[in-house]
Design an enzyme around this catalytic site. Sequence first.
Site, PDB file in Angstrom:
ATOM      1  N   GLU A 196       0.957  -1.362   0.254  1.00  0.00           N
ATOM      2  CA  GLU A 196      -0.024   0.167  -0.127  1.00  0.00           C
ATOM      3  C   GLU A 196       0.772   1.238  -0.035  1.00  0.00           C
ATOM      4  OE1 GLU A 196      -0.237   2.190   3.025  1.00  0.00           O
ATOM      5  OE2 GLU A 196      -0.035   0.747   4.713  1.00  0.00           O
ATOM      6  N   ARG A 232       1.738  -2.485  11.977  1.00  0.00           N
ATOM      7  CA  ARG A 232       0.930  -3.522  11.334  1.00  0.00           C
ATOM      8  C   ARG A 232       0.431  -2.776   9.845  1.00  0.00           C
ATOM      9  NH1 ARG A 232       1.045  -8.020  14.236  1.00  0.00           N
ATOM     10  NH2 ARG A 232      -0.105  -9.137  12.958  1.00  0.00           N
ATOM     11  N   CYS A 288       7.648  -0.742  -2.577  1.00  0.00           N
ATOM     12  CA  CYS A 288       8.657  -1.477  -2.659  1.00  0.00           C
ATOM     13  C   CYS A 288       9.885  -1.172  -1.761  1.00  0.00           C
ATOM     14  CB  CYS A 288       9.242  -1.668  -3.971  1.00  0.00           C
ATOM     15  SG  CYS A 288       9.705   0.007  -4.794  1.00  0.00           S
ATOM     16  N   HIS A 315      11.705   1.140  -8.794  1.00  0.00           N
ATOM     17  CA  HIS A 315      11.342  -0.045  -8.384  1.00  0.00           C
ATOM     18  C   HIS A 315      12.692  -0.693  -7.653  1.00  0.00           C
ATOM     19  CE1 HIS A 315       8.941  -3.374  -6.759  1.00  0.00           C
ATOM     20  NE2 HIS A 315       9.592  -4.228  -7.601  1.00  0.00           N
ATOM     21  N   ASP A 329      11.362 -10.574  -4.416  1.00  0.00           N
ATOM     22  CA  ASP A 329      10.496  -9.343  -4.749  1.00  0.00           C
ATOM     23  C   ASP A 329       9.224  -9.505  -3.680  1.00  0.00           C
ATOM     24  OD1 ASP A 329       9.374  -6.869  -4.969  1.00  0.00           O
ATOM     25  OD2 ASP A 329       9.283  -7.041  -7.082  1.00  0.00           O
TER      26      ASP A 329
END
Length: 294
Positions: free
Chosen positions: A61, A86, A91, A131, A146
């Site tokens: 997210e 939590r 990435c 990324h 990944d």
Amino acid sequence: MSMLYRPFSSVSDRLNTRLATSGDNLLRRYFDRIGYAGPAEPTPGVLRALQAAHIAAIPFEAIDALVEGNVDIGADAVAAKLIDQRRGGYCFEQNGLFLRVLRAIGFDAEGLLGRVRWMQPAGAPPTPRSHMVIRVRLGGRPWLVDVGFGSAVPPAPLAMDVEAAQPTVHEAYRIARHGGQWSVRTRIDGEWMPVYVIDDAVPPAIDYEVANWYTATHPASHFRHQLIAARTTAEARYALRDNRLTIRRADGTSERHYLTADAIERALAEHFHLAIRPHWRTAIERAAAAEIDA
């Protein structure tokens, strides 16, 4: 029910004695977060189990980028957010945390940067190097790992020294080297689709800072305009883009729903395991009114 990892029972009395190291606190907190109670050894089986447990427990997210226009990728900030609070992350947070965990266990692991090609038409201009992925060497053999690529995240480590298709519990993947880059593709509905292109050279830490700054703040970054969340289990992939919730199951069936603001909040809680923050509401209401192309 098929499982990609062994479910958590009692971490405190089952961890390997190797955890009595400087990484002990991080590993204990992390294993509790992902529900992992297996061994902590640098083996292929442990790598596979940790990757599967991570993507099932910690959602992808980028709500901080959307709402606040800022994402802190410092080690302490990421651990506090993804483990203690939590939350999920994108990435640089996900793979940054996973890289630190792997190194604490003893894996030979390093970060790499790549250019996202997912959903890009053929001939599209290059995208930014935005990324982060991880390369792990096991017995001298390189593996791509990944845990931070949303709804198309590889569910398992991928061998980087073969070009043949590599099946997973979801889609198959294929990796090919072209000069100093690695091209990663996945098979969707019988067609090989580009995922990203990874540079072979290990970047300095400042490159992650710059890429994260662009991704979290630049007006052209889609994370600044769209509510995005994803989570992958052995059974299904869950993906939210603004008001569209898509569930793609490992058996090939799928469903799609368009959600109201209240339903988006329920989906974030039920499918992505996120506790809703009150200051997210304005962004959620905008997402509920969005028009999304098919």
